[in-house]
Write a protein that holds these residues in place. Structure first.
Motif, PDB file in Angstrom:
ATOM      1  N   PRO A  36       1.002  -1.277   0.486  1.00  0.00           N
ATOM      2  CA  PRO A  36       0.048  -0.339  -0.083  1.00  0.00           C
ATOM      3  C   PRO A  36       0.693   1.215  -0.167  1.00  0.00           C
ATOM      4  O   PRO A  36       1.855   1.085   0.315  1.00  0.00           O
ATOM      5  N   ILE A  37       0.499   2.134  -0.438  1.00  0.00           N
ATOM      6  CA  ILE A  37       0.993   3.580   0.181  1.00  0.00           C
ATOM      7  C   ILE A  37       0.040   4.262  -0.004  1.00  0.00           C
ATOM      8  O   ILE A  37      -1.104   4.771  -0.107  1.00  0.00           O
ATOM      9  N   ARG A  38       0.257   4.964   1.135  1.00  0.00           N
ATOM     10  CA  ARG A  38      -0.832   5.763   2.313  1.00  0.00           C
ATOM     11  C   ARG A  38       0.323   7.436   2.937  1.00  0.00           C
ATOM     12  O   ARG A  38       1.405   7.215   2.947  1.00  0.00           O
ATOM     13  N   ASN A  39      -0.582   8.174   2.611  1.00  0.00           N
ATOM     14  CA  ASN A  39       0.136   9.119   2.707  1.00  0.00           C
ATOM     15  C   ASN A  39       0.928  10.201   2.142  1.00  0.00           C
ATOM     16  O   ASN A  39       2.222  10.571   1.925  1.00  0.00           O
ATOM     17  N   ASP A  40       0.602   9.239   0.294  1.00  0.00           N
ATOM     18  CA  ASP A  40       2.423   9.463  -0.827  1.00  0.00           C
ATOM     19  C   ASP A  40       3.826   8.495  -0.120  1.00  0.00           C
ATOM     20  O   ASP A  40       5.005   8.777  -0.712  1.00  0.00           O
ATOM     21  N   ILE A  41       3.114   7.657   1.005  1.00  0.00           N
ATOM     22  CA  ILE A  41       4.376   6.999   1.402  1.00  0.00           C
ATOM     23  C   ILE A  41       4.114   5.472   1.290  1.00  0.00           C
ATOM     24  O   ILE A  41       3.364   5.138   1.924  1.00  0.00           O
ATOM     25  N   PRO A  42       5.138   4.444   0.600  1.00  0.00           N
ATOM     26  CA  PRO A  42       5.016   3.519   0.362  1.00  0.00           C
ATOM     27  C   PRO A  42       5.783   2.146   1.566  1.00  0.00           C
ATOM     28  O   PRO A  42       5.938   2.460   2.607  1.00  0.00           O
ATOM     29  N   VAL A  43       4.816   1.400   2.249  1.00  0.00           N
ATOM     30  CA  VAL A  43       4.821   0.962   2.771  1.00  0.00           C
ATOM     31  C   VAL A  43       5.373  -0.769   2.706  1.00  0.00           C
ATOM     32  O   VAL A  43       4.391  -1.427   1.444  1.00  0.00           O
ATOM     33  N   MET A  44       6.461  -0.669   2.835  1.00  0.00           N
ATOM     34  CA  MET A  44       7.274  -1.924   2.663  1.00  0.00           C
ATOM     35  C   MET A  44       7.868  -2.927   3.503  1.00  0.00           C
ATOM     36  O   MET A  44       8.616  -3.016   3.365  1.00  0.00           O
ATOM     37  N   LEU A  45       6.671  -3.090   3.779  1.00  0.00           N
ATOM     38  CA  LEU A  45       6.051  -4.672   5.057  1.00  0.00           C
ATOM     39  C   LEU A  45       5.435  -5.665   4.397  1.00  0.00           C
ATOM     40  O   LEU A  45       4.322  -5.313   4.106  1.00  0.00           O
ATOM     41  N   VAL A  46       6.069  -6.773   5.094  1.00  0.00           N
ATOM     42  CA  VAL A  46       5.218  -8.026   3.067  1.00  0.00           C
ATOM     43  C   VAL A  46       4.380  -8.167   4.295  1.00  0.00           C
ATOM     44  O   VAL A  46       2.825  -8.135   4.089  1.00  0.00           O
ATOM     45  N   ASP A  47       4.064  -8.095   6.340  1.00  0.00           N
ATOM     46  CA  ASP A  47       3.285  -8.065   6.899  1.00  0.00           C
ATOM     47  C   ASP A  47       1.642  -6.999   5.827  1.00  0.00           C
ATOM     48  O   ASP A  47       0.267  -7.532   7.177  1.00  0.00           O
ATOM     49  N   GLU A  48       1.943  -6.388   5.916  1.00  0.00           N
ATOM     50  CA  GLU A  48       1.197  -4.590   5.547  1.00  0.00           C
ATOM     51  C   GLU A  48       0.344  -5.015   4.095  1.00  0.00           C
ATOM     52  O   GLU A  48      -0.702  -5.394   3.648  1.00  0.00           O
ATOM     53  N   ALA A  49       1.399  -5.975   3.222  1.00  0.00           N
ATOM     54  CA  ALA A  49       1.408  -6.504   1.769  1.00  0.00           C
ATOM     55  C   ALA A  49      -0.177  -7.254   1.451  1.00  0.00           C
ATOM     56  O   ALA A  49      -0.578  -8.256   2.543  1.00  0.00           O
ATOM     57  N   ARG A  50      -1.583  -6.787   0.363  1.00  0.00           N
ATOM     58  CA  ARG A  50      -1.930  -8.146   0.256  1.00  0.00           C
ATOM     59  C   ARG A  50      -1.377  -8.761  -0.923  1.00  0.00           C
ATOM     60  O   ARG A  50      -0.568  -8.555  -2.109  1.00  0.00           O
ATOM     61  N   SER A  51      -2.081  -9.993  -0.649  1.00  0.00           N
ATOM     62  CA  SER A  51      -2.091 -11.119  -1.789  1.00  0.00           C
ATOM     63  C   SER A  51      -2.587 -11.020  -2.914  1.00  0.00           C
ATOM     64  O   SER A  51      -4.273  -9.943  -2.770  1.00  0.00           O
ATOM     65  N   LEU A  52      -1.919 -10.795  -4.002  1.00  0.00           N
ATOM     66  CA  LEU A  52      -3.302 -10.730  -5.732  1.00  0.00           C
ATOM     67  C   LEU A  52      -3.408 -12.281  -5.962  1.00  0.00           C
ATOM     68  O   LEU A  52      -3.009 -13.124  -5.902  1.00  0.00           O
ATOM     69  N   SER A  53      -4.576 -11.743  -6.673  1.00  0.00           N
ATOM     70  CA  SER A  53      -5.316 -12.895  -6.739  1.00  0.00           C
ATOM     71  C   SER A  53      -4.438 -13.079  -8.981  1.00  0.00           C
ATOM     72  O   SER A  53      -3.582 -12.663  -9.005  1.00  0.00           O
ATOM     73  N   ALA A  54      -4.954 -15.042  -9.075  1.00  0.00           N
ATOM     74  CA  ALA A  54      -3.988 -14.522 -10.658  1.00  0.00           C
ATOM     75  C   ALA A  54      -4.463 -13.288 -12.006  1.00  0.00           C
ATOM     76  O   ALA A  54      -3.228 -12.966 -12.503  1.00  0.00           O
ATOM     77  N   ASP A  55      -5.534 -13.215 -11.533  1.00  0.00           N
ATOM     78  CA  ASP A  55      -6.530 -12.056 -12.455  1.00  0.00           C
ATOM     79  C   ASP A  55      -5.569 -10.773 -12.430  1.00  0.00           C
ATOM     80  O   ASP A  55      -5.244 -10.187 -12.839  1.00  0.00           O
ATOM     81  N   GLU A  56      -4.536 -10.239 -11.086  1.00  0.00           N
ATOM     82  CA  GLU A  56      -4.441  -8.888 -10.623  1.00  0.00           C
ATOM     83  C   GLU A  56      -3.486  -9.071 -11.212  1.00  0.00           C
ATOM     84  O   GLU A  56      -2.754  -7.847 -11.248  1.00  0.00           O
ATOM     85  N   CYS A  57      -2.620 -10.196 -11.337  1.00  0.00           N
ATOM     86  CA  CYS A  57      -1.138 -10.546 -11.732  1.00  0.00           C
ATOM     87  C   CYS A  57      -0.860 -10.265 -13.293  1.00  0.00           C
ATOM     88  O   CYS A  57      -0.118  -9.476 -13.486  1.00  0.00           O
ATOM     89  N   ASN A  58      -1.934  -9.992 -13.690  1.00  0.00           N
ATOM     90  CA  ASN A  58      -1.294 -10.413 -15.430  1.00  0.00           C
ATOM     91  C   ASN A  58      -2.077  -9.144 -15.913  1.00  0.00           C
ATOM     92  O   ASN A  58      -2.424  -7.995 -16.074  1.00  0.00           O
TER      93      ASN A  58
END
Length: 59
Positions: free
Chosen positions: A37-59
């Motif tokens: 996620p990018i919150r207040n123009d700051i990327p949150v580069m934590l694996v725990d904060e990331a969401r998993s993408l479906s196969a469709d979202e990766c294309n």
């Protein structure tokens, strides 16, 4: 998001290039199928904060 920052940021898990999804305010790692996620123009580069993408979202 600053384009210079985007050029130097990599996925913290696999170190691959990230792609900006400006509509969802996320940085996408296609290799790991994660969206950081990018919150207040700051990327949150934590694996725990990331969401998993479906196969469709990766294309």
């Amino acid at each position: 998001m600053d384009k210079r920052l985007l050029e130097i940021l990599v996925c913290p898990l696999c170190k691959s290039t990230l792609h900006l999804d400006s509509e969802k305010h996320e940085l996408i790692c296609k290799a790991d199928r994660l969206a950081y996620p990018i919150r207040n123009d700051i990327p949150v580069m934590l694996v725990d904060e990331a969401r998993s993408l479906s196969a469709d979202e990766c294309n």
